[in-house]
Write an enzyme that holds these catalytic residues in place. Sequence first.
Site, mmCIF file in Angstrom:
data_model
loop_
_atom_site.group_PDB
_atom_site.id
_atom_site.type_symbol
_atom_site.label_atom_id
_atom_site.label_comp_id
_atom_site.label_asym_id
_atom_site.label_seq_id
_atom_site.Cartn_x
_atom_site.Cartn_y
_atom_site.Cartn_z
ATOM 1 N NE ARG A 50 -42.637 5.954 -3.638
ATOM 2 C CZ ARG A 50 -43.257 5.207 -2.720
ATOM 3 N NH1 ARG A 50 -42.698 4.087 -2.298
ATOM 4 N NH2 ARG A 50 -44.407 5.586 -2.209
ATOM 5 C CE LYS A 149 -47.577 5.202 -4.676
ATOM 6 N NZ LYS A 149 -48.303 3.940 -4.756
ATOM 7 C CD GLU A 182 -45.361 -4.291 -5.242
ATOM 8 O OE1 GLU A 182 -45.120 -3.500 -4.325
ATOM 9 O OE2 GLU A 182 -45.292 -3.974 -6.438
HETATM 10 N N1 PXG Z 1 -46.445 -1.548 -3.345
HETATM 11 C C1 PXG Z 1 -47.276 -0.874 -4.137
HETATM 12 C C2 PXG Z 1 -47.621 -1.407 -5.465
HETATM 13 C C3 PXG Z 1 -47.810 0.353 -3.701
HETATM 14 O O1 PXG Z 1 -48.633 1.035 -4.476
HETATM 15 C C4 PXG Z 1 -46.605 0.068 -1.614
HETATM 16 C C5 PXG Z 1 -46.090 -1.105 -2.111
HETATM 17 C C6 PXG Z 1 -46.178 0.526 -0.271
HETATM 18 O O2 PXG Z 1 -45.304 1.640 -0.400
HETATM 19 P P1 PXG Z 1 -45.245 2.780 0.689
HETATM 20 O O3 PXG Z 1 -44.230 3.715 0.172
HETATM 21 O O4 PXG Z 1 -46.611 3.389 0.753
HETATM 22 O O5 PXG Z 1 -44.857 2.120 1.953
HETATM 23 C C7 PXG Z 1 -47.475 0.840 -2.430
HETATM 24 C C8 PXG Z 1 -48.041 2.137 -1.967
HETATM 25 C C9 PXG Z 1 -54.213 2.401 -1.526
HETATM 26 C C10 PXG Z 1 -52.876 2.970 -1.850
HETATM 27 O O6 PXG Z 1 -55.200 3.082 -1.800
HETATM 28 C C11 PXG Z 1 -51.744 2.224 -1.678
HETATM 29 C C12 PXG Z 1 -50.496 2.768 -2.005
HETATM 30 C C13 PXG Z 1 -50.426 4.005 -2.473
HETATM 31 C C14 PXG Z 1 -51.558 4.735 -2.646
HETATM 32 C C15 PXG Z 1 -52.803 4.221 -2.336
HETATM 33 O O7 PXG Z 1 -54.280 1.284 -1.004
HETATM 34 N N2 PXG Z 1 -49.434 1.962 -1.821
#
Ligand code: PXG
Length: 280
Positions: A50, A149, A182
Site C-alpha cells: 500500500r 494514504k 468511513e
Molecule cells: N480509513 C482511514 C482514513 C485510515 O487512515 C483506516 C481506514 C483503516 O485501515 P487499516 O489498514 O489500518 O485497517 C485508516 C488507517 C490513528 C491512525 O492514529 C489511524 C490509521 C492510520 C494511522 C493512524 O488513529 N488508520
Amino acid sequence: MKIYIDGKFYDKEDAKISVFDHGFLYGDGVFEGIRAYNGKIFGMDEHIDRIFASAQYIKLQIPMTKEEIKEALYKTLEANALKDAYVRLVVSRGVGDLGLDPRKCPKPTVIIIATYWGAMYGDLYSKGIKVITASTRRIPPQCLDVKAKTLNYLNNILAKIETFDVRADEALMLDVDGFVSEGTGDNIFVVKGGKILTPSAGSSMLLGITRKAVMDIAKNLNIEVEERKLTLLEVYNADETFMTGTAAEIIPIREVDGRKIKSCPGEITMKIIEEFKKIR
Ligand code: PXG
C-alpha cells in the site's frame, strides 16, 4: 526511544527533520500505521504494497526496496525492544525549497517510529463507541484519491474535531453524494439479518488492511459479506455495527447520531473479534 531516520537511529530528542521537508511544508508524502503483535508485523506485505502504491500515485520514488523497508521495520522494533507495538512508517518528499515543485526535493525522507500501543479505546471495546456523522465530507476521487494514504489528513482531522463538542468517540464520514464512506481512521461495517455490509471498494475510502482481514474472517465463518453503497438509514437500523482499523482494531458502535444501535457489542461482532485475536 530510538527513531529511524534515513538509515540511522536517533534518540527521541535528537530525531529531527528539516523545516524545509515538503512533508512538513505541504503534507507531501505517504505513510502507514502498522501493528506488531508478539514480535510479528501484522499484514506486512499489505502495508508495504500500500505504501508503494501510495508513493507511485504521488510520483514519489521510495529510496529503498520493499525488502529493505521490511528489514528497517524489524530493526526499529529491535532497537526499542518492542514486541507489541504501533509502528509508523513515513516517507516524505524530502528537503526542498519554499516552492511546491517536488523536483526540488532530491532525496525522500524515510522515518520509522515504534511505540508501545495498548487498546486504543480502553474499556469501550465492551461498551461500544459513540459515533456522529461529520458535516465534513470525504474527499472525492476527482480531487484526491484517498486510497492513497498520504500525509495530508486534514479532511479526517476536520471530521475528528466535530466530535469534540458533542463528546463522541469517532466521526463517520459520508462521501460527496451522501453515501457512507468511513471513519476518520477506520472502516465501517454493518450487520443486518445475519449478513455483513460494508461500503464497496469503489467508495471514497481507504482500503483498510483490517477491513480485508475482517472480510476474510467473515467468509471463513460462512457469514455473507456484501460490498455496496451504504446509507445512513442502514447504519441507524443496523443489528450491529463496528469499525475496523490498525489502531482501533475492531471496535463496536453503540450509538450513531443519537440513535441507539440494536445490539452492542453484537453477537457477530464478538465472533469476529474473537477470530481476529487468533490471527493477529
Ligand atoms: N480509513 C482511514 C482514513 C485510515 O487512515 C483506516 C481506514 C483503516 O485501515 P487499516 O489498514 O489500518 O485497517 C485508516 C488507517 C490513528 C491512525 O492514529 C489511524 C490509521 C492510520 C494511522 C493512524 O488513529 N488508520
